[in-house]
Design a protein around this motif. Structure first.
Motif, PDB file in Angstrom:
ATOM      1  N   VAL A   1      30.220  45.841  49.509  1.00 20.99           N
ATOM      2  CA  VAL A   1      31.509  46.505  49.451  1.00 20.99           C
ATOM      3  C   VAL A   1      32.616  45.894  50.171  1.00 20.99           C
ATOM      4  CG1 VAL A   1      32.444  48.901  50.019  1.00 20.99           C
ATOM      5  CG2 VAL A   1      30.109  48.718  49.300  1.00 20.99           C
ATOM      6  N   MET A   2      32.454  45.450  51.415  1.00 19.86           N
ATOM      7  CA  MET A   2      33.640  44.823  52.365  1.00 19.86           C
ATOM      8  C   MET A   2      33.328  43.745  52.469  1.00 19.86           C
ATOM      9  SD  MET A   2      35.926  47.224  52.467  1.00 19.86           S
ATOM     10  CE  MET A   2      37.177  46.160  53.535  1.00 19.86           C
TER      11      MET A   2
ATOM     12  N   MET B   1      30.352  57.569  48.641  1.00 20.42           N
ATOM     13  CA  MET B   1      31.615  57.581  48.878  1.00 20.42           C
ATOM     14  C   MET B   1      32.413  58.509  47.960  1.00 20.42           C
ATOM     15  SD  MET B   1      32.772  53.450  48.982  1.00 20.42           S
ATOM     16  CE  MET B   1      34.239  53.611  49.420  1.00 20.42           C
ATOM     17  N   THR B   2      31.663  58.736  46.820  1.00 15.83           N
ATOM     18  CA  THR B   2      32.293  59.944  46.022  1.00 15.83           C
ATOM     19  C   THR B   2      32.309  61.439  46.478  1.00 15.83           C
ATOM     20  OG1 THR B   2      31.696  58.379  44.159  1.00 15.83           O
ATOM     21  CG2 THR B   2      32.080  60.445  43.312  1.00 15.83           C
ATOM     22  N   ASP B   3      30.939  61.554  47.115  1.00 10.16           N
ATOM     23  CA  ASP B   3      30.589  62.882  47.633  1.00 10.16           C
ATOM     24  C   ASP B   3      29.622  62.757  48.544  1.00 10.16           C
ATOM     25  OD1 ASP B   3      29.985  65.460  48.096  1.00 10.16           O
ATOM     26  OD2 ASP B   3      30.586  65.984  45.963  1.00 10.16           O
ATOM     27  N   ALA B   4      29.934  63.312  49.861  1.00  3.32           N
ATOM     28  CA  ALA B   4      29.002  62.902  50.916  1.00  3.32           C
ATOM     29  C   ALA B   4      27.767  63.633  51.063  1.00  3.32           C
ATOM     30  CB  ALA B   4      29.786  63.276  52.256  1.00  3.32           C
TER      31      ALA B   4
ATOM     32  N   ALA C   1      27.392  57.941  30.607  1.00  3.24           N
ATOM     33  CA  ALA C   1      27.142  59.408  31.430  1.00  3.24           C
ATOM     34  C   ALA C   1      26.380  58.980  32.658  1.00  3.24           C
ATOM     35  CB  ALA C   1      26.520  60.332  30.675  1.00  3.24           C
ATOM     36  N   PHE C   2      25.942  58.031  32.714  1.00  9.38           N
ATOM     37  CA  PHE C   2      25.100  57.928  34.421  1.00  9.38           C
ATOM     38  C   PHE C   2      26.217  57.314  35.266  1.00  9.38           C
ATOM     39  CE2 PHE C   2      20.267  56.787  33.692  1.00  9.38           C
ATOM     40  CZ  PHE C   2      20.183  57.681  32.533  1.00  9.38           C
ATOM     41  N   GLY C   3      26.366  58.268  36.336  1.00 10.63           N
ATOM     42  CA  GLY C   3      26.866  58.056  37.469  1.00 10.63           C
ATOM     43  C   GLY C   3      26.365  57.154  38.442  1.00 10.63           C
ATOM     44  N   PRO C   4      26.792  57.105  39.547  1.00  5.85           N
ATOM     45  CA  PRO C   4      26.081  56.093  40.633  1.00  5.85           C
ATOM     46  C   PRO C   4      24.547  56.843  41.253  1.00  5.85           C
ATOM     47  CG  PRO C   4      28.135  56.967  41.543  1.00  5.85           C
ATOM     48  CD  PRO C   4      28.254  57.276  40.090  1.00  5.85           C
TER      49      PRO C   4
ATOM     50  N   ARG D   1      28.506  53.967  46.491  1.00  9.81           N
ATOM     51  CA  ARG D   1      29.284  54.661  45.640  1.00  9.81           C
ATOM     52  C   ARG D   1      29.239  56.038  45.674  1.00  9.81           C
ATOM     53  NH1 ARG D   1      28.771  50.751  40.412  1.00  9.81           N
ATOM     54  NH2 ARG D   1      30.234  49.021  41.696  1.00  9.81           N
TER      55      ARG D   1
END
Lengths: 508, 312
Positions: free
Chosen positions: A185-186, A460-463, A139-142, A457
């Motif tokens: 990331v890139m 990127m998911t939510d600013a 359940a742990f997100g970034p 992350r």
């Protein structure tokens, strides 16, 4: 679950798994008993020998080293008054006085049986908690992972060593190391100065070997020739025979002490990066505070031995929980095990236990089986071990160093990892000289990429940056990191008045 | 240990008898970690392949930098047939997105071995019952549906093709590697991701939802999952894995490698084993594979351009 565990134990009893487990345990006990050789070094030396084995064989060997090492230190601690590893420092306080009184057998076996019981209590927690904790971890997100890693770093920087500032500085050096190489990331190269060697970044295992084996041995090399020789104390006739029932009775007649100090061991194991060296000291301290006869501590009271030895083995169980449920190493030894998992192509983390059930339960089984094996090894080999520990350090250290370099080379079969070891060995040595703690550096190196990746992350998911605070688990973890820094500040202020006795080198 | 001893023994035994290729072990570079899809496929393939080749083939995992570290090592190895490289589509995408300077033209194709079709997969906590509902939502609220991907690689290009064909807009979040992407999907930290049939167990258990598969026809293993084409989205996508050798490898050696590959790849036992990994055997010889790579390269270049990732 118990069916799975039973199957795993039966599976592990096959010769092909039992043999590496026994060899690992023997290596651990010997490495643990050798003063100057830590459990971390032992596990580093054993690691390259597991490359050719199948994953479970390799992990069984490593688990054996870990369990054996945590107990092996007590042999030298009780019989010679020298802690074989930092995690048996507190065992010397009462173990050695008891042995000097002529009760060497009682002292040693109190330690062995306490290690066994403490370890098994740790095992119960390990098996019961890993699955549920892993479910929590999915359940742990970034956001949550970012905050968890920040908490780990702040705790280590605050709790290890004497200066908060030095702790943070060391952690920051570790974080900077992770910036070198391609961005996560890139894949844009950063701070590589056009050097191809730096493009892949700095792998953490050679850093760990450099810092914990090379730097520490260099410090010990400086001390060669100082202090008394071991041979004198060996000349005393030591009888190790003892009534085991009586010793076990002595331990089990103090159930609360045993449970409480084992619990402290587990808890410190679960917390990232504080290893057995802290567990045995804290447990000893607690036992003394809770005792009706605190004045007897230090004179050879059984409580002191029980506290120290149950805690350091319970600590192993706790550390394994953290690595198996979250993929965060609980201490340097589990950091090497994390590396071993990766080398065998197993992703640690929340899914480890469900995706690699057989290996996860195999580790549980190896952990449980390693304890009786450890007791057996000590029973058969204690006398022999006393001979081994008198090997001159001038002969021992070069051998350990060579094995470390070979181990580093074997990680990638090329010289670049050896250079990394050399560079970080020198850096670590310099840090020891200026009294910077080493544990935060390593944790910084291990967690730096993870912190950065999860931060990216999350954004990127939510600013919305407030999510780090408004998501309950993430916010709670960040609040805990602030609290841990505040606590460390308070503690350091309190201690400024009374000077602490010399601390041993940290195991992590 | 046992392995290297065996290699040594084989090497010693072979040396005097055959002067011809192969007279020592051949290194097969897999540019990803052990236990990944590529590794598993080639470790299965290697067993029959080395028998047909009459020499030992050793799989060497050289991971790092989106698979380009191994590619660089393979490219810089002597072209003598003793180093070969396990390549997949990321060689094109990492070249065009500027991750590495290595392209497929640095190698000589040996054969194409397998294709693993991509499946558009949704997180368990997403409200969508099927792909249509997801697309309707994505259309209504552009830029809100999150997709986890290794940026610049196959798991990014596949959803990007869907995006273009369906006229919707996704939001990408970097999750490097399949394992991290699947974790995020299970925890519903992202809405969508590319997966394949290896995740069937989790889809059956309701831990993730297969929305649509990027094949021409439905697959027998998952008859209820529609193809993207059925839904009017003209996208076919699979991760294609083949073998290449460094440029300049002698023709007789290439021929031997090609023949051994043809035998091993078309062996029915291999196809059976691949089924377990959600993978189809898709054999093409050197000539066919060269044409395939050329076409695939152009497609990837075009995609990188459309995604705004083209760096060359």
């Amino acid at each position: 679950m118990y069916g799975l565990l039973w199957d795993a134990i039966v599976n592990l009893l096959q010769l092909k798994y039992l043999l590496p487990l026994v060899i690992g345990t023997v290596a651990g006990v010997v490495g643990g008993a050798l003063p100057g050789v830590t459990i971390t070094m032992t596990v580093i030396i054993v690691l390259p020998f597991t490359f050719g084995l199948d994953p479970l064989q390799g992990l069984a060997a490593m688990t054996g080293v870990y369990v054996g090492g945590s107990a092996g230190g007590l042999v030298t601690a009780t019989l010679l008054g020298i802690p074989g590893t930092p995690s048996s420092v507190a065992t010397t306080f009462d173990g050695f006085p008891m042995a000097k009184r002529g009760e060497a057998g009682r002292a040693m076996w109190l330690g062995v049986w306490s290690s066994l019981f403490g370890g098994l209590i740790g095992g119960v927690v390990l098996i019961a908690a890993t699955g549920p904790l892993a479910e929590v971890a999915v359940a742990f997100g970034p956001w949550e992972f970012f905050s968890l890693f920040i908490l780990a770093l702040s705790m280590v920087a605050g709790l290890v060593g004497r200066s908060l500032l030095k702790g943070f500085l060391s952690g920051a050096i570790g974080l900077v190391v992770t910036v070198l190489g391609n961005d996560p990331v890139m894949g844009q190269p950063r701070l590589t100065l056009g050097i191809e060697f730096l493009e892949g970044g700095i792998p953490f295992l050679p850093v760990l070997i450099g810092v914990f084996a090379f730097a520490q041995i260099m410090g010990d090399v400086e001390r060669i020739g100082r202090g008394g020789t071991l041979h004198e104390s060996l000349d005393r006739a030591i009888t190790l025979s003892v009534s085991h029932l009586k010793v076990i009775g002595e331990i089990l007649s103090r159930p609360l002490l045993l449970l409480w100090t084992s619990f402290i061991g587990v808890l410190i194991g679960v917390l990232p990066a504080i290893g057995g060296s802290a567990a045995n000291m804290m447990a000893y301290d607690q036992a003394k505070k809770l005792s009706r006869h605190p004045e007897r501590f230090g004179t050879g009271t059984p409580e002191g031995i029980v506290a120290s030895e149950s805690a350091n083995n319970a600590n192993v169980g706790g550390s394994l929980v953290t690595i198996m449920a979250f993929g965060i190493p609980g201490d340097a030894v589990t950091a090497v095990m994390l590396g071993a998992l990766t080398i065998h192509g197993i992703q640690s983390g929340p899914l480890f236990i469900s995706q690699n059930t057989q290996i996860a339960y195999g580790i549980f089984a190896a952990y449980l089986l390693a304890h009786p094996i450890m007791a057996l090894v000590i029973a058969l080999g204690a006398r022999l071990m006393l001979r081994v520990v008198t090997v001159p350090k001038a002969a021992l250290f070069p051998v350990v160093l060579v094995l470390c370099v070979v181990g580093a080379y074997a990680l990638g079969n090329n010289m670049s990892t050896v250079y990394v070891l050399l560079i970080f060995g020198l850096l670590g040595y310099a840090m020891v000289k200026v009294e910077l703690p080493l544990a935060p550096l390593i944790l910084g190196v291990i967690l730096g990429d993870q912190i950065e990746t999860n931060l990216i992350r999350a954004i990127m998911t939510d600013a919305d940056l407030w999510l780090f605070l408004t998501r309950p688990i993430s916010g709670g973890l960040l609040a805990a990191s602030v609290a841990s820094v505040a606590f460390a500040l308070w503690q350091h202020r309190r201690q400024r008045g009374r000077e602490l006795p010399d601390e041993e080198a940290d195991d992590f | 240990m046992k392995n290297s001893l065996a290699i040594l023994a084989v090497a010693l035994a072979m040396a005097p008898a055959h002067a011809a290729y192969p007279d020592r072990p051949i290194k097969l570079i897999v540019p990803w970690g052990a236990g990944g899809d590529t590794d598993v496929i080639y470790r299965t393939f290697q067993q029959d392949f080395q028998k047909r080749l009459g020499g030992t083939v050793v799989v060497a995992n050289v991971g790092g930098a989106s698979g380009t570290k191994g590619a660089k090592e393979a490219k810089d190895s002597p072209p003598d047939g003793y180093t070969i490289f396990a390549v997949h589509d990321s060689i094109h995408s990492t070249y065009y997105t500027g991750v590495a300077d290595v392209n497929w033209t640095d190698f000589q194709p040996i054969c194409l071995v397998t294709a693993t079709p991509s499946i558009l997969t949704a997180a368990p906590k997403t409200p969508w019952k099927d792909a249509k509902a997801m697309l309707a939502d994505a259309k209504a609220k552009p830029g809100t549906v999150t997709v986890g991907a290794t940026l610049g690689s196959t798991s990014h290009f596949f959803p990007a093709m869907v995006e273009k064909a369906a006229g919707v807009k996704f939001k990408y979040v970097s999750y490097e590697g399949t394992a991290a992407r699947m974790n995020a999907l299970l925890g519903s930290h992202i809405d969508l991701a590319e997966s394949n049939l290896t995740q069937k167990g989790k889809a059956d258990a309701g831990q993730m939802k297969f929305l649509a598969i990027a094949t021409e026809k439905r697959m027998a293993e998952i008859p209820n999952v529609p193809t993207l084409k059925e839904l009017g989205i003209d996208v076919e996508y699979a991760v294609n894995r083949g073998l290449v050798a460094p440029k300049g490898t002698p023709p007789d050696v290439m021929a031997k490698l090609g023949a051994a590959c043809a035998g091993a790849a078309t062996n029915p036992a291999f196809a059976e084993q691949m089924k377990k990994h959600g993978t189809i055997v898709h054999y093409l010889d050197a000539k066919g594979y060269t044409a395939f790579l050329k076409k695939n390269d152009a497609v990837n270049k075009q995609l990188a351009k459309e995604l705004g990732l083209l760096k060359r």
